[in-house]
Design an enzyme around this catalytic site. Sequence first.
Site, PDB file in Angstrom:
ATOM      1  N   ASP A   1      -4.468  -3.602   5.191  1.00  0.00           N
ATOM      2  CA  ASP A   1      -5.123  -3.239   6.638  1.00  0.00           C
ATOM      3  C   ASP A   1      -6.790  -3.196   7.014  1.00  0.00           C
ATOM      4  O   ASP A   1      -7.226  -3.806   7.574  1.00  0.00           O
ATOM      5  CB  ASP A   1      -4.725  -2.149   7.037  1.00  0.00           C
TER       6      ASP A   1
ATOM      7  N   ASP B   1       1.182  -1.295  -0.081  1.00  0.00           N
ATOM      8  CA  ASP B   1       0.242  -0.454  -0.191  1.00  0.00           C
ATOM      9  C   ASP B   1       0.684   1.452   0.292  1.00  0.00           C
ATOM     10  O   ASP B   1       2.142   1.155   0.286  1.00  0.00           O
ATOM     11  CB  ASP B   1      -0.634  -0.178   1.142  1.00  0.00           C
TER      12      ASP B   1
ATOM     13  N   ASP C   1      -9.020  -5.978   2.452  1.00  0.00           N
ATOM     14  CA  ASP C   1      -8.062  -7.242   1.834  1.00  0.00           C
ATOM     15  C   ASP C   1      -7.440  -8.082   2.005  1.00  0.00           C
ATOM     16  O   ASP C   1      -6.610  -8.822   2.186  1.00  0.00           O
ATOM     17  CB  ASP C   1      -6.995  -6.123   3.421  1.00  0.00           C
TER      18      ASP C   1
HETATM   19  P1  ATP Z   1      -3.061   2.999   0.566  1.00  0.00           P
HETATM   20  O1  ATP Z   1      -4.314   1.601  -0.480  1.00  0.00           O
HETATM   21  O2  ATP Z   1      -2.141   3.213  -0.207  1.00  0.00           O
HETATM   22  O3  ATP Z   1      -3.857   2.791   1.480  1.00  0.00           O
HETATM   23  P2  ATP Z   1      -5.209   4.799   0.622  1.00  0.00           P
HETATM   24  O4  ATP Z   1      -5.370   5.336   1.507  1.00  0.00           O
HETATM   25  O5  ATP Z   1      -5.400   5.848  -0.636  1.00  0.00           O
HETATM   26  O6  ATP Z   1      -4.542   3.660  -0.253  1.00  0.00           O
HETATM   27  P3  ATP Z   1      -8.649   4.287   0.255  1.00  0.00           P
HETATM   28  O7  ATP Z   1      -7.880   4.845   1.371  1.00  0.00           O
HETATM   29  O8  ATP Z   1      -8.921   3.487  -0.118  1.00  0.00           O
HETATM   30  O9  ATP Z   1      -6.905   3.913  -0.532  1.00  0.00           O
HETATM   31  O10 ATP Z   1      -8.348   5.715  -0.819  1.00  0.00           O
HETATM   32  C1  ATP Z   1      -8.963   6.214  -1.701  1.00  0.00           C
HETATM   33  C2  ATP Z   1      -9.144   7.478  -1.923  1.00  0.00           C
HETATM   34  O11 ATP Z   1     -10.480   7.930  -1.312  1.00  0.00           O
HETATM   35  C3  ATP Z   1      -8.037   8.830  -1.611  1.00  0.00           C
HETATM   36  O12 ATP Z   1      -7.783   8.757  -2.592  1.00  0.00           O
HETATM   37  C4  ATP Z   1      -9.216   9.868  -1.385  1.00  0.00           C
HETATM   38  O13 ATP Z   1      -9.332  10.264  -2.454  1.00  0.00           O
HETATM   39  C5  ATP Z   1     -10.330   8.778  -0.720  1.00  0.00           C
HETATM   40  N1  ATP Z   1     -10.483   8.977   0.943  1.00  0.00           N
HETATM   41  C6  ATP Z   1      -9.656   8.714   1.768  1.00  0.00           C
HETATM   42  N2  ATP Z   1     -10.117   8.366   2.812  1.00  0.00           N
HETATM   43  C7  ATP Z   1     -11.545   9.162   2.984  1.00  0.00           C
HETATM   44  C8  ATP Z   1     -12.340   9.294   3.752  1.00  0.00           C
HETATM   45  N3  ATP Z   1     -12.151   8.513   4.561  1.00  0.00           N
HETATM   46  N4  ATP Z   1     -13.492   9.752   3.322  1.00  0.00           N
HETATM   47  C9  ATP Z   1     -14.045  10.048   2.525  1.00  0.00           C
HETATM   48  N5  ATP Z   1     -12.768  10.005   0.967  1.00  0.00           N
HETATM   49  C10 ATP Z   1     -12.066   9.234   1.187  1.00  0.00           C
END
Ligand code: ATP
Length: 892
Positions: free
Chosen positions: A634, A326, A638
């Site tokens: 996490d 990730d 997943d």
């Molecule tokens: P990784 O898989 O590397 O951890 P990530 O944390 O960016 O990546 P996600 O958590 O799936 O992956 O988030 C994807 C997208 O969703 C982010 O790029 C963001 O735009 C949006 N996002 C993340 N957290 C939130 C939240 N708490 N509320 C609303 N949108 C969110």
Amino acid sequence: MKFHEMNETEVEQALNTDSTSGLTEDDVKKRRNQFGKNELEEGEKQSALLLFFSQFKDFMVLVLLAATLISGLLGEYIDAVAIIAIVIINGLLGFFQERKAERSLQALKELSAPQVSVLRDGEWIKIPSKDVVVGDLLKFTSGDRVGADVRIIESNSLEVEESALTGESLPVAKTAGAIKKANIGIGDMENMAFMSTLVTRGSGMGIVVATGMKTAMGQIADLLQNAETMTTPLQRRLEQLGKILITVALILTVLVVVAGVIQGHDLYTMFLAGVSLAVAAIPEGLPAIVTVALSLGVQRMIKKKAIVRKLPAVETLGCASVICSDKTGTMTQNKMTVTHLWSGGKQWLVDGVGYEPQGHFYRNDSQVEPKEDKALQQMLMFGMLCNHAEIKRKENEFVIDGDPTEGALLVAAMKAGYNRDTLLSQFQIMKEFPFDSERKMMSIVVKDQQGKQYIVTKGAPDVLAGVCESILWEGKRKFLNREVIGHIQKAIEDLASQALRTIAIGVKELSPNTIILDEKEAEKGLTFIGLQGMIDPPRPEVKNAVKECKEAGIKTVMITGDHVITAKAIAKQLGILTNKSKVLDGKALSEMNVDELEEVVDDVAVFARVSPEHKLKIVKALQNKGHIVAMTGDGVNDAPAIKAADIGVAMGITGTDVAKEASALVLLDDNFATIKAAIKEGRNIYENIRKFIRYLLASNVGEILVMLFAMILGLPLPLVPIQILWVNLVTDGLPAMALGLDQPEDDVMKRKPRNPREGVFARGLGWKVVSRGFLIGIATLLAFIFAYHANPDDLPYAQTIAFATLVLAQLIHVFDCRSEKSVLARNPFGNKYLVWAVISSLILLFVVIYYPPLQPIFHTVPIEMKDWLMITGLAAVPTFLLAGSFLMTKRK
Ligand code: ATP
């Protein structure tokens, strides 16, 4: 008591607790004394005594004990007592090794025990689940295992999977109200959540009504006594090999005995010598030493912040050829700060340090008042409202409690002077649709003071733009047309190309009395308010870790839910994405099947805007290509990919219980560099195991051959039984253990990953065992022959010389075992444990030779300086002959 029939106040009264401040530490102490720990009882453990006796159940050891008993009865008391003493010491050694292995496995299990959030003295804290007591307030969110039986008093789209209790595999929606029905089954108790069941969606809070064996799970606990055996592939291979080695050792021993008898030795002496030889030559201690080496390695990994949950992973780590990781929080710091905002064609910058809620807003290089712009105002305000994070002051620092992405939005709004409590007095939150990585959005339904209802949504901008029909542009609502969509896209790309993580805010006013039931209905027809771009700097150590992995033949692949351009920018900074590698997004990935992905997967370095479900496909495609895959994760979704990967890696801080349970490795610091450190340690542990396999087996070959050759040549016995057993005890003991603690060779991370199918004797190990063993046997035999010919009447003298040569040759050879190449390839004295082990063994040797009371027991006589010169010379031959040949080949 029927807690499901009571309302919240009744439950509080019945359990004497308070749902606003929780229990006090005093209450907790009293209740723990009264009800005990919140643990399910485990099955019977093997007692220490039983474990000790199990050391002697080996067939050959029993034969030896029987033979010794006979020799005792025949009057050979000293021999009999000495042999039994050695067998007991050997048994003790095995016992302590096994105990240590068992204890460290137990400690490991405790380290990975789940933590839960409870309210104590008015503060939410994380504690080990075993410390929960009745009356505690417990909070849980998607991915958690419920820590005890609770009566739910708050539910946000809470769903729980209870199949372990009810057999029903579909998750059940949970509510907070009382159920006024007396006799209902567990499956119908919608306001209760039970210990060990799994939260699959939403979040909730409840009052603990039962703990430990009193819980519903406790009632059926005997079903749960999971005696998961944790043997590794190498251990299994060694077990099989052990059987072959026993056969070979027995055949050779029989040969020794037969040859001896033919040459005129008496049957009884030969029998005892043969049995001692068999006991010495059978590497019965090997599996235990392997376990100890594995568990010591695991302890070292813990120091480097990696917890191995499944022992076989230690070995697989050394074979990893791809790490899929990730991005957010693993490669980056997860310390987010909003720096850019965009709304209706205008851009603002915000300054400030970390999470400190102090900063200014700028537009076109001049400072502006954020509340002057309606769209900016709404974006900040709604970003704060649709938010679960909290800012706390810890010592002199501001820290986030909750999701850092949400924390960043909170801080940005605070910089503009907004306060969450004030906002909550103006807007009442009616409902929430939690964020998930599939939808990439989160929404709330709010009601303002005039009774108007709104949907507020925040999420990935490209996804959110897709569910909007209008945009707030210069204070007015404007329908989205191609031109405006182009502006939004450009703004997103502009922020993303600066490696910023982006979040968009959308709003919709609802007509009065609308009841929104699901997120699909909520998240459509919205008005796009604006974008916030936040920095999340890479962790400084990751770039180097990626480089080291590359040198070690391990490819790093970034898998992220983030925007393609953001992911690309960060992957470039970290050296993951090069000119030759590709980026694939979730959409393209959805359209491919595993076979199609397999064709391109070797070229892809970044998968962006993916959903957790895509991870499984990626793992499969890589595995089909022959890779050994480490995959991080996490969340709940997943878990399948973590399970399917060869090394499933879960995050220790942000990881859910489900992800951790599915994983083989947990990163205590959520850091990519820790995976690299674990791989390095995994490679080292395996190499160390190879080192002592080589040492022990070569020693055994030497012992057998010296006896065999002597018998074939018609010589007297070069070693008496007690000497053979002593050699075995000393070589099996400290030096072998010390090799298990050896430091890695300089080039462990410069070699290609190991082939997981390689056998125990791969890469020349078999040859090393035979050649070194042969030379050790010959050197000992020569020493014996010289001494015997010089003094044919003094057999104990020749035997003492042979005994000393054998021990010394082994103790010199042990340094050679530290390197795959040669004793000269690294500083032979670099392992201080080994140096001490060898010194102790030497002292023991001198004691046995020079301490008069021990001489009759070990059949030794004192020897002189000139004897030692010959012994040392001959003992060094095997190691230095081969070191010489190494130098010759190196020179060529
Ligand atoms: P990784 O898989 O590397 O951890 P990530 O944390 O960016 O990546 P996600 O958590 O799936 O992956 O988030 C994807 C997208 O969703 C982010 O790029 C963001 O735009 C949006 N996002 C993340 N957290 C939130 C939240 N708490 N509320 C609303 N949108 C969110």
